[in-house]
Design a protein around this motif. Structure first.
Motif, PDB file in Angstrom:
ATOM      1  N   GLU A   3       0.819  -1.203   0.000  1.00  0.00           N
ATOM      2  CA  GLU A   3       0.000   0.000   0.000  1.00  0.00           C
ATOM      3  C   GLU A   3       0.857   1.259   0.000  1.00  0.00           C
ATOM      4  OE1 GLU A   3      -3.230   0.340   2.654  1.00  0.00           O
ATOM      5  OE2 GLU A   3      -4.139  -1.551   2.093  1.00  0.00           O
ATOM      6  N   THR A   4       2.050   1.155   0.562  1.00  0.00           N
ATOM      7  CA  THR A   4       2.975   2.285   0.555  1.00  0.00           C
ATOM      8  C   THR A   4       4.406   1.767   0.624  1.00  0.00           C
ATOM      9  OG1 THR A   4       3.630   4.327   1.688  1.00  0.00           O
ATOM     10  CG2 THR A   4       2.793   2.537   3.054  1.00  0.00           C
ATOM     11  N   TYR A   5       5.305   2.402  -0.097  1.00  0.00           N
ATOM     12  CA  TYR A   5       6.709   2.002  -0.031  1.00  0.00           C
ATOM     13  C   TYR A   5       7.614   3.129  -0.520  1.00  0.00           C
ATOM     14  CZ  TYR A   5       6.589   1.040  -5.111  1.00  0.00           C
ATOM     15  OH  TYR A   5       6.478   1.145  -6.484  1.00  0.00           O
ATOM     16  N   LYS A   6       8.851   3.112  -0.041  1.00  0.00           N
ATOM     17  CA  LYS A   6       9.850   4.101  -0.452  1.00  0.00           C
ATOM     18  C   LYS A   6      10.643   3.562  -1.636  1.00  0.00           C
ATOM     19  CE  LYS A   6      12.415   5.878   2.830  1.00  0.00           C
ATOM     20  NZ  LYS A   6      13.224   5.910   4.072  1.00  0.00           N
ATOM     21  N   THR A   7      10.934   4.435  -2.569  1.00  0.00           N
ATOM     22  CA  THR A   7      11.733   4.037  -3.716  1.00  0.00           C
ATOM     23  C   THR A   7      12.477   5.256  -4.263  1.00  0.00           C
ATOM     24  OG1 THR A   7      11.696   2.802  -5.809  1.00  0.00           O
ATOM     25  CG2 THR A   7       9.933   4.411  -5.458  1.00  0.00           C
ATOM     26  N   ILE A   8      13.214   5.045  -5.326  1.00  0.00           N
ATOM     27  CA  ILE A   8      14.028   6.098  -5.930  1.00  0.00           C
ATOM     28  C   ILE A   8      13.277   6.724  -7.102  1.00  0.00           C
ATOM     29  CG2 ILE A   8      16.238   6.637  -7.015  1.00  0.00           C
ATOM     30  CD1 ILE A   8      16.552   5.682  -4.169  1.00  0.00           C
ATOM     31  N   LEU A   9      13.118   8.034  -7.087  1.00  0.00           N
ATOM     32  CA  LEU A   9      12.554   8.730  -8.243  1.00  0.00           C
ATOM     33  C   LEU A   9      13.658   9.007  -9.258  1.00  0.00           C
ATOM     34  CD1 LEU A   9      10.182  10.140  -9.656  1.00  0.00           C
ATOM     35  CD2 LEU A   9      10.833  12.232  -8.429  1.00  0.00           C
ATOM     36  N   GLU A  10      14.755   9.562  -8.780  1.00  0.00           N
ATOM     37  CA  GLU A  10      15.918   9.825  -9.636  1.00  0.00           C
ATOM     38  C   GLU A  10      17.181   9.372  -8.905  1.00  0.00           C
ATOM     39  OE1 GLU A  10      15.997  13.944 -10.542  1.00  0.00           O
ATOM     40  OE2 GLU A  10      14.076  13.946 -11.599  1.00  0.00           O
ATOM     41  N   GLY A  11      17.974   8.555  -9.566  1.00  0.00           N
ATOM     42  CA  GLY A  11      19.208   8.079  -8.969  1.00  0.00           C
ATOM     43  C   GLY A  11      20.254   9.178  -8.895  1.00  0.00           C
ATOM     44  N   GLY A  12      21.210   8.976  -8.029  1.00  0.00           N
ATOM     45  CA  GLY A  12      22.284   9.954  -7.878  1.00  0.00           C
ATOM     46  C   GLY A  12      23.623   9.259  -7.712  1.00  0.00           C
ATOM     47  N   CYS A  13      24.637  10.053  -7.510  1.00  0.00           N
ATOM     48  CA  CYS A  13      25.990   9.523  -7.356  1.00  0.00           C
ATOM     49  C   CYS A  13      26.674  10.229  -6.186  1.00  0.00           C
ATOM     50  CB  CYS A  13      26.786   9.736  -8.643  1.00  0.00           C
ATOM     51  SG  CYS A  13      28.408   8.951  -8.647  1.00  0.00           S
ATOM     52  N   GLY A  14      27.228   9.439  -5.274  1.00  0.00           N
ATOM     53  CA  GLY A  14      27.950   9.984  -4.137  1.00  0.00           C
ATOM     54  C   GLY A  14      29.342   9.382  -4.058  1.00  0.00           C
ATOM     55  N   GLU A  15      30.280  10.124  -3.472  1.00  0.00           N
ATOM     56  CA  GLU A  15      31.659   9.631  -3.411  1.00  0.00           C
ATOM     57  C   GLU A  15      32.288   9.976  -2.074  1.00  0.00           C
ATOM     58  OE1 GLU A  15      35.960  10.375  -5.653  1.00  0.00           O
ATOM     59  OE2 GLU A  15      34.082  10.696  -6.762  1.00  0.00           O
ATOM     60  N   ILE A  16      33.068   9.030  -1.548  1.00  0.00           N
ATOM     61  CA  ILE A  16      33.861   9.279  -0.350  1.00  0.00           C
ATOM     62  C   ILE A  16      35.295   8.812  -0.615  1.00  0.00           C
ATOM     63  CG2 ILE A  16      31.861   8.940   1.159  1.00  0.00           C
ATOM     64  CD1 ILE A  16      33.173   6.235   1.992  1.00  0.00           C
ATOM     65  N   THR A  17      36.225   9.322   0.186  1.00  0.00           N
ATOM     66  CA  THR A  17      37.618   8.872   0.123  1.00  0.00           C
ATOM     67  C   THR A  17      38.025   8.381   1.505  1.00  0.00           C
ATOM     68  OG1 THR A  17      38.143  10.487  -1.598  1.00  0.00           O
ATOM     69  CG2 THR A  17      39.990   9.522  -0.401  1.00  0.00           C
ATOM     70  N   GLU A  18      38.577   7.199   1.541  1.00  0.00           N
ATOM     71  CA  GLU A  18      39.004   6.604   2.804  1.00  0.00           C
ATOM     72  C   GLU A  18      40.418   6.074   2.630  1.00  0.00           C
ATOM     73  OE1 GLU A  18      38.609   5.852   6.745  1.00  0.00           O
ATOM     74  OE2 GLU A  18      36.991   6.690   5.526  1.00  0.00           O
ATOM     75  N   LYS A  19      41.378   6.719   3.319  1.00  0.00           N
ATOM     76  CA  LYS A  19      42.783   6.317   3.241  1.00  0.00           C
ATOM     77  C   LYS A  19      43.228   6.147   1.789  1.00  0.00           C
ATOM     78  CE  LYS A  19      42.968   4.139   7.785  1.00  0.00           C
ATOM     79  NZ  LYS A  19      43.220   2.894   8.555  1.00  0.00           N
ATOM     80  N   LYS A  20      42.930   7.178   1.000  1.00  0.00           N
ATOM     81  CA  LYS A  20      43.332   7.292  -0.402  1.00  0.00           C
ATOM     82  C   LYS A  20      42.539   6.406  -1.369  1.00  0.00           C
ATOM     83  CE  LYS A  20      48.069   8.737   0.661  1.00  0.00           C
ATOM     84  NZ  LYS A  20      49.503   8.490   0.416  1.00  0.00           N
ATOM     85  N   SER A  21      41.662   5.527  -0.861  1.00  0.00           N
ATOM     86  CA  SER A  21      40.785   4.754  -1.737  1.00  0.00           C
ATOM     87  C   SER A  21      39.531   5.564  -2.032  1.00  0.00           C
ATOM     88  CB  SER A  21      40.384   3.428  -1.089  1.00  0.00           C
ATOM     89  OG  SER A  21      41.397   2.470  -1.207  1.00  0.00           O
ATOM     90  N   ARG A  22      39.134   5.587  -3.319  1.00  0.00           N
ATOM     91  CA  ARG A  22      37.908   6.271  -3.720  1.00  0.00           C
ATOM     92  C   ARG A  22      36.756   5.271  -3.786  1.00  0.00           C
ATOM     93  NH1 ARG A  22      38.465   8.656  -9.326  1.00  0.00           N
ATOM     94  NH2 ARG A  22      36.425   9.558  -8.853  1.00  0.00           N
ATOM     95  N   PHE A  23      35.641   5.635  -3.192  1.00  0.00           N
ATOM     96  CA  PHE A  23      34.439   4.807  -3.236  1.00  0.00           C
ATOM     97  C   PHE A  23      33.341   5.641  -3.909  1.00  0.00           C
ATOM     98  CE2 PHE A  23      36.953   3.166   0.204  1.00  0.00           C
ATOM     99  CZ  PHE A  23      36.755   1.780   0.179  1.00  0.00           C
ATOM    100  N   ILE A  24      32.902   5.212  -5.089  1.00  0.00           N
ATOM    101  CA  ILE A  24      31.901   5.943  -5.863  1.00  0.00           C
ATOM    102  C   ILE A  24      30.611   5.119  -5.877  1.00  0.00           C
ATOM    103  CG2 ILE A  24      31.350   6.988  -8.088  1.00  0.00           C
ATOM    104  CD1 ILE A  24      34.431   6.843  -8.664  1.00  0.00           C
ATOM    105  N   ALA A  25      29.575   5.661  -5.298  1.00  0.00           N
ATOM    106  CA  ALA A  25      28.281   4.959  -5.232  1.00  0.00           C
ATOM    107  C   ALA A  25      27.320   5.541  -6.267  1.00  0.00           C
ATOM    108  CB  ALA A  25      27.678   5.078  -3.844  1.00  0.00           C
ATOM    109  N   THR A  26      26.838   4.680  -7.160  1.00  0.00           N
ATOM    110  CA  THR A  26      25.864   5.083  -8.170  1.00  0.00           C
ATOM    111  C   THR A  26      24.550   4.378  -7.885  1.00  0.00           C
ATOM    112  OG1 THR A  26      27.671   5.238  -9.785  1.00  0.00           O
ATOM    113  CG2 THR A  26      25.416   5.318 -10.633  1.00  0.00           C
TER     114      THR A  26
END
Length: 218
Positions: A3-26
């Motif tokens: 009856e109701t649920y959360k979902t994505i209308l438009e996807g995005g991209c986020g990025e973090i850096t941890e000890k010189k490693s890049r993590f890119i989330a799409t």
């Protein structure tokens, strides 16, 4: 169907850096497992030179198609933490790929879990998340004396008017949350002394975003 649920209308991209490693989330909204797998292949081609392309997807009202992968990272340090974020946020019909460019410093098991989890959170933060609600399009036919009463009911309950026709009679299509249909029909019957004709036209999902009503045929 939920009856109701959360979902994505438009996807995005986020990025973090941890000890010189890049993590890119799409992040991408998906309706089928095939769409999720196609998205994964698309990301693998885009980031072909990355050390890892870890992924998670969850599709279906009962999460029938849910998978995650560490893609070469130590077991349980990427895919499962990514899935835990999706489940924790209670988001459906979504796929996420986290691409890692190794920076030369080992993060350890705990460090990887935190990095992949945080990357997914950043990706979701960059996306547009909506809450879809199941509704009914109620087609109401009345004479002109009943229009004001219908408009009052719609305004009082914040019911969107999807369409209107004014000829020798008036037809309004009202979008009503699924659980409120019987109550609204009763109110319309009482306010128009039974003169309004009502027909459940079709089911749909809807969401309200920035004051605008979005409808989805599913």
């Amino acid at each position: 169907m939920l009856e109701t649920y959360k979902t994505i209308l438009e996807g995005g991209c986020g990025e973090i850096t941890e000890k010189k490693s890049r993590f890119i989330a799409t992040v991408r909204p998906v309706k089928t497992e095939e769409e999720a797998l196609a998205f994964l292949e698309e990301m693998k081609k885009k980031y072909w030179d990355a050390r890892h392309n870890c992924f998670v997807y969850s599709v279906g009202s009962n999460r029938e198609y849910t998978r995650c992968s560490d893609d070469g990272e130590p077991s349980g340090t990427a895919g499962r933490p990514m899935l835990d974020v999706i489940l924790g946020e209670d988001i459906y019909n979504v796929a996420v790929v986290v691409t890692r460019y190794f920076g030369g410093v080992l993060l350890g098991t705990g460090g990887l879990v935190r990095a992949y989890s945080r990357a997914v959170q950043e990706g979701l933060a960059a996306s547009r998340i909506i809450e879809k609600k199941k509704g009914i399009c109620l087609r109401v036919t009345t004479d002109y004396t009943g229009v004001g009463k219908l408009q009052y009911i719609a305004g009082e309950r914040s019911l969107p008017v999807l369409n209107s026709e004014y000829t020798d009679r008036v037809i309004l299509e009202l979008l009503i949350p699924f659980q409120d249909v019987d109550e609204v029909q009763k109110a319309i019957t009482e306010s128009t002394n039974g003169r309004a004709k009502m027909e459940k036209d079709r089911e749909m999902y809807f969401a309200v975003l920035d004051g605008e009503v979005l409808t989805f045929e599913e």
